[in-house]
Design a protein around this motif. Sequence first.
Motif, mmCIF file in Angstrom:
data_model
loop_
_atom_site.group_PDB
_atom_site.id
_atom_site.type_symbol
_atom_site.label_atom_id
_atom_site.label_comp_id
_atom_site.label_asym_id
_atom_site.label_seq_id
_atom_site.Cartn_x
_atom_site.Cartn_y
_atom_site.Cartn_z
ATOM 1 N N GLU A 1 6.401 2.580 -17.994
ATOM 2 C CA GLU A 1 6.396 3.776 -16.989
ATOM 3 C C GLU A 1 4.965 3.823 -16.523
ATOM 4 O O GLU A 1 4.804 4.367 -15.176
ATOM 5 N N ASP A 2 3.902 3.236 -17.174
ATOM 6 C CA ASP A 2 2.487 3.556 -16.830
ATOM 7 C C ASP A 2 1.965 2.398 -15.933
ATOM 8 O O ASP A 2 0.978 2.281 -15.466
ATOM 9 N N THR A 3 2.884 1.338 -15.639
ATOM 10 C CA THR A 3 2.751 0.331 -14.904
ATOM 11 C C THR A 3 2.154 0.708 -13.453
ATOM 12 O O THR A 3 3.097 1.497 -12.846
ATOM 13 N N ALA A 4 1.213 0.276 -12.944
ATOM 14 C CA ALA A 4 0.779 1.056 -11.541
ATOM 15 C C ALA A 4 -0.531 0.385 -11.228
ATOM 16 O O ALA A 4 -1.217 -0.325 -12.221
ATOM 17 N N VAL A 5 -0.849 0.518 -10.128
ATOM 18 C CA VAL A 5 -2.563 0.182 -9.739
ATOM 19 C C VAL A 5 -3.083 1.574 -10.113
ATOM 20 O O VAL A 5 -2.718 2.607 -9.475
ATOM 21 N N TYR A 6 -4.393 1.417 -10.537
ATOM 22 C CA TYR A 6 -5.278 2.687 -11.202
ATOM 23 C C TYR A 6 -6.476 2.598 -10.107
ATOM 24 O O TYR A 6 -6.905 1.674 -9.987
ATOM 25 N N TYR A 7 -6.713 3.883 -9.691
ATOM 26 C CA TYR A 7 -7.594 4.247 -8.879
ATOM 27 C C TYR A 7 -8.659 5.096 -9.401
ATOM 28 O O TYR A 7 -7.997 6.098 -10.093
ATOM 29 N N CYS A 8 -9.971 5.194 -9.022
ATOM 30 C CA CYS A 8 -10.810 6.406 -9.245
ATOM 31 C C CYS A 8 -11.192 7.036 -8.014
ATOM 32 O O CYS A 8 -11.175 6.103 -6.884
ATOM 33 N N ASN A 9 -11.748 8.286 -7.878
ATOM 34 C CA ASN A 9 -12.176 8.699 -6.621
ATOM 35 C C ASN A 9 -12.481 10.232 -7.342
ATOM 36 O O ASN A 9 -12.109 10.443 -8.348
ATOM 37 N N SER A 10 -13.116 10.910 -6.452
ATOM 38 C CA SER A 10 -13.277 12.400 -6.543
ATOM 39 C C SER A 10 -12.059 13.009 -6.451
ATOM 40 O O SER A 10 -11.131 12.754 -6.078
ATOM 41 N N ASN A 11 -12.128 14.194 -6.977
ATOM 42 C CA ASN A 11 -11.120 15.386 -6.758
ATOM 43 C C ASN A 11 -11.500 16.376 -6.128
ATOM 44 O O ASN A 11 -12.420 17.244 -6.942
#
Length: 125
Positions: free
Chosen positions: A88-98
């Motif tokens: 279920e963790d399969t995904a494209v991971y991105y970083c950015n500010s919040n």
Amino acid sequence: QVPLVESGGGLVQAGGSLTLSCVYSAKIFRGNFMGWYRQAPGKQRDLVALIRHGGTTSYADSVKGRFTISRDSAKNTVYLQMNSLEPEDTAVYYCNSNPPLRPYWGQGTQVTVSWGQGTQVTVPS
């Protein structure tokens, strides 16, 4: 300088670990809270981990206890240590500010978690 560059994704079996890295532009993101987001096929992009100025962190319930976010401000890098990975963790991971600075989304890094080979169990009659 590219504003955000994510790396470290890959294919791993369930139960395995990966560490993602995100190098960010200090000019754009200095002083911001930073987060890791993920987007699975057909789903919206969700925040999974957040790190604040003082180093305090927050996590989505689905990853709490398995993922750890950290930040090296001297290297302008945010990390995501992912343990006990699940399909279920399969995904494209991105970083950015919040909150995210929308013009600066990077390419992301693909994480694919497969089921293991399994183990045959035979019960004699």
